[in-house]
Scaffold this motif. Structure first.
Motif, PDB file in Angstrom:
ATOM      1  N   LYS A  89       0.860  -1.187   0.000  1.00  0.00           N
ATOM      2  CA  LYS A  89       0.000   0.000   0.000  1.00  0.00           C
ATOM      3  C   LYS A  89       0.891   1.231   0.000  1.00  0.00           C
ATOM      4  O   LYS A  89       1.928   1.241   0.631  1.00  0.00           O
ATOM      5  CB  LYS A  89      -0.893   0.023   1.243  1.00  0.00           C
ATOM      6  N   LYS A  92       2.217   3.854  -6.192  1.00  0.00           N
ATOM      7  CA  LYS A  92       1.426   3.915  -7.430  1.00  0.00           C
ATOM      8  C   LYS A  92       2.370   4.157  -8.594  1.00  0.00           C
ATOM      9  O   LYS A  92       3.330   4.909  -8.463  1.00  0.00           O
ATOM     10  CB  LYS A  92       0.412   5.064  -7.365  1.00  0.00           C
ATOM     11  N   LYS A  94       2.568   5.380 -12.652  1.00  0.00           N
ATOM     12  CA  LYS A  94       1.789   6.086 -13.664  1.00  0.00           C
ATOM     13  C   LYS A  94       1.622   5.215 -14.901  1.00  0.00           C
ATOM     14  O   LYS A  94       2.578   4.685 -15.440  1.00  0.00           O
ATOM     15  CB  LYS A  94       2.445   7.416 -14.025  1.00  0.00           C
ATOM     16  N   TRP A  99      -3.133   6.467 -12.216  1.00  0.00           N
ATOM     17  CA  TRP A  99      -2.153   6.088 -11.197  1.00  0.00           C
ATOM     18  C   TRP A  99      -2.681   4.869 -10.450  1.00  0.00           C
ATOM     19  O   TRP A  99      -3.132   4.997  -9.318  1.00  0.00           O
ATOM     20  CB  TRP A  99      -1.926   7.228 -10.208  1.00  0.00           C
ATOM     21  N   PRO A 100      -2.674   3.675 -11.072  1.00  0.00           N
ATOM     22  CA  PRO A 100      -3.181   2.511 -10.334  1.00  0.00           C
ATOM     23  C   PRO A 100      -2.230   2.127  -9.199  1.00  0.00           C
ATOM     24  O   PRO A 100      -1.010   2.154  -9.378  1.00  0.00           O
ATOM     25  CB  PRO A 100      -3.244   1.404 -11.390  1.00  0.00           C
ATOM     26  N   PRO A 101      -2.782   1.777  -8.029  1.00  0.00           N
ATOM     27  CA  PRO A 101      -1.939   1.344  -6.917  1.00  0.00           C
ATOM     28  C   PRO A 101      -1.272   0.011  -7.232  1.00  0.00           C
ATOM     29  O   PRO A 101      -1.895  -0.867  -7.837  1.00  0.00           O
ATOM     30  CB  PRO A 101      -2.905   1.176  -5.749  1.00  0.00           C
ATOM     31  N   SER A 119      -0.979  -4.530 -10.262  1.00  0.00           N
ATOM     32  CA  SER A 119      -1.826  -3.505  -9.658  1.00  0.00           C
ATOM     33  C   SER A 119      -3.065  -4.159  -9.077  1.00  0.00           C
ATOM     34  O   SER A 119      -3.398  -5.295  -9.408  1.00  0.00           O
ATOM     35  CB  SER A 119      -2.222  -2.449 -10.688  1.00  0.00           C
TER      36      SER A 119
END
Length: 136
Positions: A89, A92, A94, A99-101, A119
């Motif tokens: 966690k 992220k 790009k 901006w998916p974690p 992701s």
């Protein structure tokens, strides 16, 4: 905070960074994976692999070799095991305009030399491990 029970905790940038780097090395992860700035605290629970990193602010780092911009939050948590970080966690990457974690990072056994970022949306990206060497 039961997950932090029995943790080794290092305070301050120098000690925290040293600990984060030694964890990456110990678990065979690339040294440049966590480009940290202004570390407040790094903690690690050896029995569970739970790790956390607190920094004063979010850090963005561009991995030049693969032209990838990655954002590291003020708080990063995850579970470290050999060649892998799970339930990550605070990180992220790009992807076009999004901006998916990043939820999972794993490194292949040699000789492929590949590292995989998964992701939470289920997208997996694979890059050469060298892209995340120290100083990249």
């Amino acid at each position: 905070m039961e997950e932090k029970e029995g943790a080794i905790v290092k305070k301050g940038h120098e000690e925290g960074l040293k600990m984060a780097l030694s964890l990456l090395e110990e678990y065979q992860l690339p040294a440049g994976l966590l480009p940290l700035a202004d570390v407040i605290e790094v903690g690690f629970v050896k029995t569970t692999g739970y790790m956390w990193i607190l920094q004063t602010k979010k850090v963005e780092h561009n991995f030049k070799m693969i032209s990838k911009l990655v954002s590291y939050g003020a708080e990063i948590t995850g579970y470290v095991e050999k060649k892998r970080i799970k339930k990550l966690k605070g990180v992220k990457a790009k992807e076009l305009m999004l901006w998916p974690p990043v939820g999972d990072i794993s490194v292949d056994d040699s000789p492929t030399g590949k590292i995989h970022f998964k992701s939470l949306a289920g997208i997996t990206k694979t890059f050469p491990v060298e892209a995340f060497a120290a100083g990249q």
